[in-house]
Design a protein around this motif. Structure first.
Motif, PDB file in Angstrom:
ATOM      1  N   LEU A  30       7.111  12.920   2.489  1.00 16.10           N
ATOM      2  CA  LEU A  30       6.709  12.294   1.219  1.00 16.10           C
ATOM      3  C   LEU A  30       5.425  11.474   1.345  1.00 16.10           C
ATOM      4  CD1 LEU A  30      10.035  10.912  -0.299  1.00 16.10           C
ATOM      5  CD2 LEU A  30       8.579  12.682  -1.273  1.00 16.10           C
ATOM      6  N   ARG A  31       5.101  11.070   2.571  1.00 14.39           N
ATOM      7  CA  ARG A  31       4.003  10.114   2.759  1.00 14.39           C
ATOM      8  C   ARG A  31       2.698  10.537   2.065  1.00 14.39           C
ATOM      9  NH1 ARG A  31       3.665   8.182   8.592  1.00 14.39           N
ATOM     10  NH2 ARG A  31       5.756   7.500   8.122  1.00 14.39           N
ATOM     11  N   PRO A  32       2.265  11.803   2.217  1.00 19.19           N
ATOM     12  CA  PRO A  32       1.000  12.164   1.549  1.00 19.19           C
ATOM     13  C   PRO A  32       1.091  12.128   0.025  1.00 19.19           C
ATOM     14  CG  PRO A  32       1.816  13.976   2.958  1.00 19.19           C
ATOM     15  CD  PRO A  32       2.813  12.874   3.028  1.00 19.19           C
ATOM     16  N   LEU A  33       2.311  12.233  -0.508  1.00 23.28           N
ATOM     17  CA  LEU A  33       2.459  12.214  -1.971  1.00 23.28           C
ATOM     18  C   LEU A  33       2.621  10.805  -2.525  1.00 23.28           C
ATOM     19  CD1 LEU A  33       4.931  15.167  -2.669  1.00 23.28           C
ATOM     20  CD2 LEU A  33       2.543  15.024  -3.335  1.00 23.28           C
ATOM     21  N   ARG A  34       3.009   9.867  -1.663  1.00 22.36           N
ATOM     22  CA  ARG A  34       3.349   8.514  -2.115  1.00 22.36           C
ATOM     23  C   ARG A  34       2.231   7.874  -2.947  1.00 22.36           C
ATOM     24  NH1 ARG A  34       8.144   7.231  -2.701  1.00 22.36           N
ATOM     25  NH2 ARG A  34       9.561   7.480  -0.985  1.00 22.36           N
ATOM     26  N   SER A  35       0.982   8.162  -2.589  1.00 22.40           N
ATOM     27  CA  SER A  35      -0.122   7.544  -3.318  1.00 22.40           C
ATOM     28  C   SER A  35      -0.244   8.120  -4.728  1.00 22.40           C
ATOM     29  CB  SER A  35      -1.428   7.765  -2.564  1.00 22.40           C
ATOM     30  OG  SER A  35      -1.660   9.148  -2.434  1.00 22.40           O
ATOM     31  N   ARG A  36       0.419   9.242  -4.995  1.00 27.75           N
ATOM     32  CA  ARG A  36       0.245   9.895  -6.298  1.00 27.75           C
ATOM     33  C   ARG A  36       1.311   9.495  -7.301  1.00 27.75           C
ATOM     34  NH1 ARG A  36      -0.713  16.007  -4.637  1.00 27.75           N
ATOM     35  NH2 ARG A  36      -1.099  16.246  -6.867  1.00 27.75           N
ATOM     36  N   PHE A  37       2.409   8.897  -6.837  1.00 29.29           N
ATOM     37  CA  PHE A  37       3.379   8.318  -7.786  1.00 29.29           C
ATOM     38  C   PHE A  37       3.817   6.941  -7.303  1.00 29.29           C
ATOM     39  CE2 PHE A  37       6.810   9.614  -5.045  1.00 29.29           C
ATOM     40  CZ  PHE A  37       6.535  10.923  -4.673  1.00 29.29           C
ATOM     41  N   GLN A  38       3.807   6.004  -8.211  1.00 31.96           N
ATOM     42  CA  GLN A  38       4.070   4.608  -7.867  1.00 31.96           C
ATOM     43  C   GLN A  38       5.084   4.027  -8.835  1.00 31.96           C
ATOM     44  OE1 GLN A  38       2.712   2.759  -5.364  1.00 31.96           O
ATOM     45  NE2 GLN A  38       1.440   4.424  -4.582  1.00 31.96           N
ATOM     46  N   MET A  39       5.512   2.800  -8.538  1.00 28.74           N
ATOM     47  CA  MET A  39       6.537   2.174  -9.389  1.00 28.74           C
ATOM     48  C   MET A  39       6.141   0.740  -9.741  1.00 28.74           C
ATOM     49  SD  MET A  39      10.492   2.793  -9.110  1.00 28.74           S
ATOM     50  CE  MET A  39      11.589   2.137 -10.365  1.00 28.74           C
ATOM     51  N   ILE A  40       6.465   0.340 -10.968  1.00 27.83           N
ATOM     52  CA  ILE A  40       6.314  -1.058 -11.398  1.00 27.83           C
ATOM     53  C   ILE A  40       7.725  -1.572 -11.693  1.00 27.83           C
ATOM     54  CG2 ILE A  40       5.373  -2.604 -13.154  1.00 27.83           C
ATOM     55  CD1 ILE A  40       3.223  -0.492 -13.706  1.00 27.83           C
ATOM     56  N   PHE A  41       8.016  -2.794 -11.249  1.00 28.48           N
ATOM     57  CA  PHE A  41       9.383  -3.300 -11.346  1.00 28.48           C
ATOM     58  C   PHE A  41       9.528  -4.343 -12.443  1.00 28.48           C
ATOM     59  CE2 PHE A  41       8.633  -1.729  -7.102  1.00 28.48           C
ATOM     60  CZ  PHE A  41       9.753  -0.944  -6.875  1.00 28.48           C
ATOM     61  N   GLN A  42      10.815  -4.578 -12.802  1.00 29.19           N
ATOM     62  CA  GLN A  42      11.120  -5.497 -13.897  1.00 29.19           C
ATOM     63  C   GLN A  42      10.709  -6.934 -13.575  1.00 29.19           C
ATOM     64  OE1 GLN A  42      15.218  -5.461 -15.074  1.00 29.19           O
ATOM     65  NE2 GLN A  42      14.998  -7.201 -16.416  1.00 29.19           N
ATOM     66  N   ASP A  43      11.089  -7.407 -12.396  1.00 28.88           N
ATOM     67  CA  ASP A  43      10.819  -8.797 -12.054  1.00 28.88           C
ATOM     68  C   ASP A  43       9.581  -8.841 -11.158  1.00 28.88           C
ATOM     69  OD1 ASP A  43      10.658 -11.338 -11.086  1.00 28.88           O
ATOM     70  OD2 ASP A  43      12.784 -11.511 -10.561  1.00 28.88           O
ATOM     71  N   PRO A  44       8.438  -9.205 -11.740  1.00 25.71           N
ATOM     72  CA  PRO A  44       7.208  -9.124 -10.945  1.00 25.71           C
ATOM     73  C   PRO A  44       7.246 -10.042  -9.732  1.00 25.71           C
ATOM     74  CG  PRO A  44       6.798 -10.244 -13.043  1.00 25.71           C
ATOM     75  CD  PRO A  44       8.190  -9.718 -13.086  1.00 25.71           C
ATOM     76  N   PHE A  45       7.884 -11.222  -9.868  1.00 29.46           N
ATOM     77  CA  PHE A  45       7.885 -12.159  -8.736  1.00 29.46           C
ATOM     78  C   PHE A  45       8.722 -11.611  -7.570  1.00 29.46           C
ATOM     79  CE2 PHE A  45       6.831 -15.031 -12.278  1.00 29.46           C
ATOM     80  CZ  PHE A  45       5.617 -15.494 -11.787  1.00 29.46           C
ATOM     81  N   ALA A  46       9.864 -10.974  -7.918  1.00 32.34           N
ATOM     82  CA  ALA A  46      10.715 -10.448  -6.844  1.00 32.34           C
ATOM     83  C   ALA A  46      10.036  -9.301  -6.111  1.00 32.34           C
ATOM     84  CB  ALA A  46      12.051  -9.982  -7.441  1.00 32.34           C
TER      85      ALA A  46
END
Ligand code: SF4
Length: 341
Positions: free
Chosen positions: A102-118
Motif C-alpha cells: 500500500l505504501r506507494p498508494l498511500r500518498s494518493r488517498f488520505q484521511m481527515i478526522f473528526q477531532d483535529p486536536f486528537a
C-alpha cells in the motif's frame, strides 16, 4: 448470512472504468460481546456496502451515529481491514494488499478526522505536522519548505503559524492544519470523517467552504462522512444514506434532497431547517420512534421496520434489495419495498 445488496452498476466487477474508488459488497463483522451467544457469530457493523467515487467529486455518506459510516470510511483507506467485499483504487484491488504494497498508494488517498486536536501530535510544530507526509516520500528539504509554506496559505493560515503547536489554535484552525497535512502529497481522494461535527456552526460553514474551494483548485475527490444531511448538502455531488450498516438510498444530490425515496431519508430531511420561514413553519416533520437498534441484535427483514411509518407485514420478514426505485434513474438506488414514487 449472504449479502442482499444488488450492485446494479457493476454486479460482478471491480468497478466502473472511470471510477477513482470502487467499493463492492464491503462488510465488517466485529467479534460479539464476551460471554454472549453473539461472540462467535459477531456483530455486523457494515454489510454489503457498494458505491463508486468518481475523480473530483464528493460523495456524502450520511447516517445516525453507529450506522457504520465511520467504519466504512476507515476501511476505504485500510485503517481497518474489511471482513468481506472489495475496495479498488484506480482499478487496483487494495482490499488485501499488505501495508508494504500500500505504501506507494498511500500518498494518493488520505484521511481527515473528526477531532483535529486528537489527530495532531501535540509535541510537534505545524511545520513538522504538515511536512511529515512529504518527509515520508523522501522529498528534499528545500522542496518540503516551499510546499509547506504554500499549503498553510492554501488552507487560510499564515506562515508565522508554522512554528506554533496545536494547542495554540482554535478548533477550526486545527482542522485547517489537518486538511493541509492531508493535502500535502496532493492526493486524488480524501476521506473526511465528520470533519466539522466537533466545530461551532459558523466555523463548520468556513471549513466546508474551504474544502469546496480546494476541490475546485486541486481536483481532489472527497468521501464526506456526516450525521447531518444539512452539512453535506452543499459540498456533495452524490449522497449515500446508511442505516444499521447498509446503504438504504444513494443518488445524485438533487434527486435525493428534492425527492427522497426511502422513508428514512425522508425523515432525516424533514429535520433539516429550511431557509424560507413560511415553508419551515408549514412543513411536515417526521419524528422517528425510538433509537436505531443495536447492530448486535438487528431487527428481522428491513432493519428499519420498527421505526418506519410505512412498514407493512412483508417488511418484517423480507429485507429489501438496494435496487433502482420505480421512478429513479440508474444512478438512484433505494432499499425499500415501498419507495416514494
Ligand atoms: S421496506 Fe418497509 S419498513 Fe423498510 S423502509 Fe421500506 S416501507 Fe419502511
Amino acid at each position: 448470512m449472504t449479502t442482499e445488496t444488488l450492485t446494479t452498476a457493476d454486479p460482478a466487477g471491480s468497478g466502473t472504468p472511470e471510477a477513482l474508488l470502487s467499493v463492492r459488497d464491503l462488510g465488517m463483522t466485529f467479534p460479539g460481546p464476551r460471554g454472549t451467544l453473539r461472540r462467535k457469530a459477531g456483530v455486523r457493523a457494515v454489510d454489503g456496502v457498494t458505491f463508486d467515487v468518481r475523480p473530483g467529486e464528493t460523495l456524502g455518506l450520511v447516517g445516525e451515529s453507529g450506522c457504520g459510516k465511520s467504519t466504512t470510511g476507515r476501511m476505504l483507506v485500510r485503517l481497518l481491514d474489511p471482513t468481506a467485499g472489495q475496495v479498488s483504487f484506480r482499478g487496483k484491488d487494495i482490499t488485501r494488499s499488505s501495508q508494504h504494497e500500500l505504501r506507494p498508494l498511500r500518498s494518493r488517498f488520505q484521511m481527515i478526522f473528526q477531532d483535529p486536536f486528537a489527530s495532531l501530535n501535540p509535541r510537534q510544530t505545524v511545520q513538522q505536522i504538515i511536512s511529515a507526509p512529504l518527509r515520508a516520500q523522501g522529498e528534499s528539504k528545500a522542496k518540503i519548505q516551499s510546499e509547506v509554506r504554500d499549503l498553510v496559505q492554501l488552507v487560510g493560515l499564515a506562515p508565522e503559524h508554522l512554528e506554533r503547536y496545536p494547542h495554540q489554535f482554535s478548533g477550526g484552525q486545527a482542522q485547517r492544519i489537518g486538511i493541509a497535512r492531508a493535502l500535502a502529497t496532493r492526493p486524488e481522494l480524501v476521506i473526511a470523517d465528520e470533519p466539522v461535527s466537533a466545530l461551532d456552526v459558523s466555523i463548520q460553514a468556513q471549513i466546508v467552504g474551504l474544502m469546496e474551494r480546494l476541490q475546485r483548485e486541486l481536483g481532489v475527490a472527497y468521501v464526506f462522512i456526516a450525521h447531518d444531511l444539512a452539512v453535506v448538502k452543499h459540498i456533495s455531488h452524490r449522497v449515500a444514506v446508511m442505516y444499521l450498516g447498509r446503504i438504504v438510498e444513494i443518488g445524485e444530490k438533487q434527486q435525493v434532497y428534492d425527492n427522497p425515496a426511502h422513508p428514512y431519508t425522508k425523515a432525516l430531511l424533514s429535520a433539516v431547517p429550511l431557509p424560507d420561514p413560511i415553508a419551515e413553519r408549514t412543513r411536515e416533520r417526521i419524528v422517528l420512534l425510538g433509537d436505531p437498534p443495536s447492530p448486535a441484535n438487528p431487527p428481522s427483514g428491513c432493519t428499519f421496520h420498527p421505526r418506519c411509518p410505512k412498514a407493512q407485514d412483508i417488511c418484517k420478514t423480507e429485507a429489501p434489495l438496494l435496487t433502482i426505485g420505480r421512478s429513479a434513474t440508474a444512478d438512484r438506488q433505494v432499499a425499500c419495498h415501498f419507495p416514494e414514487a
